[in-house]
Design a protein around this motif. Structure first.
Motif, mmCIF file in Angstrom:
data_model
loop_
_atom_site.group_PDB
_atom_site.id
_atom_site.type_symbol
_atom_site.label_atom_id
_atom_site.label_comp_id
_atom_site.label_asym_id
_atom_site.label_seq_id
_atom_site.Cartn_x
_atom_site.Cartn_y
_atom_site.Cartn_z
ATOM 1 N N SER A 269 -0.077 -13.620 18.386
ATOM 2 C CA SER A 269 0.590 -12.583 18.230
ATOM 3 C C SER A 269 0.663 -12.220 16.685
ATOM 4 O O SER A 269 1.127 -11.112 16.334
ATOM 5 N N THR A 270 0.865 -13.358 15.866
ATOM 6 C CA THR A 270 0.866 -12.870 14.604
ATOM 7 C C THR A 270 -0.469 -12.096 13.942
ATOM 8 O O THR A 270 -0.074 -11.485 12.819
ATOM 9 N N GLY B 180 1.562 -17.217 20.951
ATOM 10 C CA GLY B 180 2.497 -16.940 20.051
ATOM 11 C C GLY B 180 1.687 -16.703 18.535
ATOM 12 O O GLY B 180 1.969 -16.029 17.575
ATOM 13 N N VAL B 181 0.869 -17.673 18.193
ATOM 14 C CA VAL B 181 0.204 -17.655 16.992
ATOM 15 C C VAL B 181 -0.593 -16.437 17.154
ATOM 16 O O VAL B 181 -0.730 -15.635 15.844
ATOM 17 N N TYR C 159 -7.346 -13.223 10.188
ATOM 18 C CA TYR C 159 -6.070 -12.176 9.507
ATOM 19 C C TYR C 159 -6.803 -11.311 8.757
ATOM 20 O O TYR C 159 -6.444 -10.174 8.836
ATOM 21 N N GLY D 275 7.461 -13.314 19.265
ATOM 22 C CA GLY D 275 6.660 -14.698 19.297
ATOM 23 C C GLY D 275 7.373 -15.849 18.594
ATOM 24 O O GLY D 275 7.291 -16.936 19.159
ATOM 25 N N PHE D 276 8.111 -15.425 17.505
ATOM 26 C CA PHE D 276 8.907 -16.566 16.896
ATOM 27 C C PHE D 276 9.760 -16.949 17.863
ATOM 28 O O PHE D 276 10.032 -18.294 18.202
ATOM 29 N N THR E 82 -5.468 -22.118 19.709
ATOM 30 C CA THR E 82 -4.120 -22.090 19.443
ATOM 31 C C THR E 82 -3.260 -21.649 20.463
ATOM 32 O O THR E 82 -3.648 -21.420 21.622
ATOM 33 N N THR E 83 -1.917 -20.983 20.231
ATOM 34 C CA THR E 83 -1.381 -20.399 21.198
ATOM 35 C C THR E 83 -1.030 -18.944 21.106
ATOM 36 O O THR E 83 -1.359 -18.621 19.953
ATOM 37 N N ASP F 128 8.194 -19.286 20.792
ATOM 38 C CA ASP F 128 7.744 -20.552 20.341
ATOM 39 C C ASP F 128 8.924 -21.415 20.049
ATOM 40 O O ASP F 128 8.836 -22.734 20.336
ATOM 41 N N ALA G 154 -6.569 -16.825 22.184
ATOM 42 C CA ALA G 154 -6.123 -18.040 21.905
ATOM 43 C C ALA G 154 -6.992 -19.441 22.220
ATOM 44 O O ALA G 154 -6.847 -20.255 21.518
ATOM 45 N N LEU H 227 -8.648 -18.935 11.457
ATOM 46 C CA LEU H 227 -7.460 -17.909 11.378
ATOM 47 C C LEU H 227 -7.438 -17.082 10.217
ATOM 48 O O LEU H 227 -7.133 -16.064 10.206
#
Length: 432
Positions: free
Chosen positions: A42-43, A39-40, A96, A360-361, A36-37, A364, A31, A92
């Motif tokens: 986690s994606t 939560g992001v 990905y 994660g969603f 970023t966070t 957030d 992160a 990112l």
């Protein structure tokens, strides 16, 4: 030679597990690196696990066609490339792409090692060796905590990941040099059929109740463990339970050691009681549900003994997923094990990926852009409830279908009442 072949395959697989779980233990560092966070971040894990899960069947088909040696070598090289790409990525989109590659390379590994076992070892040894293979996966998880995380913290994001990637190159070289699909002089036993017939064959394998039961065992015992390992375990221990990173790392190490120790025990029990494999899985799943209920219901920080119990049961449910592969091994032809095990292996990873994404969603949304709190994480872990309900229902229904098929073939699973009566009769006869 059998031990060398298996040992090299296990080494390549354990290094891949180290690469797979590195982002989970270094989620906070990721992160910071990508600004970023969590939560992001986690994606990224979600993308990795989805690519891993949905690559299982295509990779299984290629495994049935080309064998373990080629797939272990290719998989290790793809994993190495993915970690190099993640190390040099500053944004990112590249990250990905790196995680997609990692998922595809990772999908080549475990089923390739499992496919070697029936060709190189006696059937009585295979259930235990399946679990011991999982033990070395736990060693890879430990390596991500004690090797990759210190490398990233000590040398920086890029150097740490590049050094880690070099181990996968070594794994690829070793697999190419030493792994053989079958003992010398024996038929390699791979599928050689037109690609046009493969979809029908895969559909047939997927419809088999043994494959379906294996999938649901893997799903139900695996989704919580995967979500904890790959993303939300470390934040939960640090934020939700107020631990330092060192304390949380110690719990992750305990988890990996317990996973390694419980695997052979579960393998021995599976081999000793083949008609009670699903009951063994249900007992482990039920114990995990009880541990989560106790920890999440506890106000404030849970007692150490409760957290240790939770971590130990999360660990035990890791090798419990391996019971799913035993159903395909004993009910399907060897030439189809790659595809069948691919379907089974999707279970825990589809479940874990979906749970990571939902958590994660959810986090957030309720955090509103602020830092997560202990209460936020407690609520997020409650999202497991419908996963357990669906998984247990699928397990029980597919088990009923498989037992009906077994009964038609003359294999009857006695009820517990019949087992108790048989034991009483034997004792009465002994007393007489």
């Amino acid at each position: 030679m059998a031990w060398i072949v298996w040992g090299v395959g296990v080494f390549a697989y354990s290094v891949t597990v180290m690469q797979r779980t590195a982002l989970g233990v270094a989620g906070l560092e990721a992160a910071d690196h990508f600004r970023t966070t969590p939560g992001v971040v986690s994606t990224l894990v979600v993308v990795q696990l989805f690519s891993y899960a949905f690559a299982q069947v295509p990779i299984g088909v290629l495994l049935d066609r080309y064998g373990s040696r080629i797939m272990l070598t290719a998989g290790s090289l793809v994993v190495a490339a993915s970690q190099v790409l993640l190390g040099v990525a500053d944004d990112l989109p590249l990250a990905y792409l790196a995680r997609i590659l990692l998922g595809i390379g990772d999908a080549c590994m475990f089923s390739s090692v499992l496919r070697l076992l029936p060709r190189w070892f006696a059937p009585a040894r295979v259930p235990v060796l399946q679990q011991v293979t999982g033990v070395f996966a736990a060693m890879g998880q430990i390596a991500s905590v004690v090797l990759v995380l210190p490398l990233i913290n000590g040398l920086g994001w890029q150097p740490g990941l590049l050094i880690a990637a070099s181990l996968s190159v070594i794994g690829a070289a070793a697999a190419a040099a030493w792994v053989r699909n079958a003992p010398y002089g024996e038929e390699v036993n791979v599928v050689d059929e037109p690609f046009s017939k493969i979809p029908r064959a895969v559909a047939s394998v997927t419809r088999h109740p043994a494959t379906q039961l294996g999938f649901w065992v893997h799903f139900t015992s695996g989704f919580s463990t995967n979500a904890f390992l790959f993303m939300w375990g470390m934040p939960y221990l640090i934020v939700g339970q107020g631990m330092t990173q060192l304390e949380a790392s110690a719990y992750f190490t305990l988890l990996s050691v317990a996973m390694a120790g419980s695997g052979p025990i579960l393998g021995a029990l599976t081999a000793r009681h083949p008609l009670r494999r699903s009951n063994l899985a249900l007992i482990m799943i039920g114990a995990l549900i009880a541990a989560w209920a106790m920890v999440l219901a506890w106000p404030g920080r849970a007692p150490t003994i409760a957290l240790v119990a939770l971590v130990l049961l999360i660990a035990v449910n890791g090798p419990t997923t391996g019971i799913g592969f035993d159903f395909t091994r004993t009910n399907l032809p060897h030439a189809r094990l790659g595809a069948a095990n691919g379907v089974v292996n999707m279970g825990g990873f589809i479940g874990g990926t979906t749970l990571v994404l939902l958590m994660g969603f959810f986090l957030d949304q309720i955090a509103g852009g602020q830092a997560y709190t202990a209460d936020h994480l407690r609520l997020a872990w409650l999202l497991q409830i419908p996963f357990f309900v669906v998984g247990i229902a699928g397990l029980l229904l597919s088990r009923r279908s498989l037992r009906r098929r077994m009964a038609a073939e003359g294999i009857i699973v006695p009820s517990w009442r019949e087992v108790v009566e048989r034991i009483r009769s034997k004792r009465a006869g002994g007393d007489a």
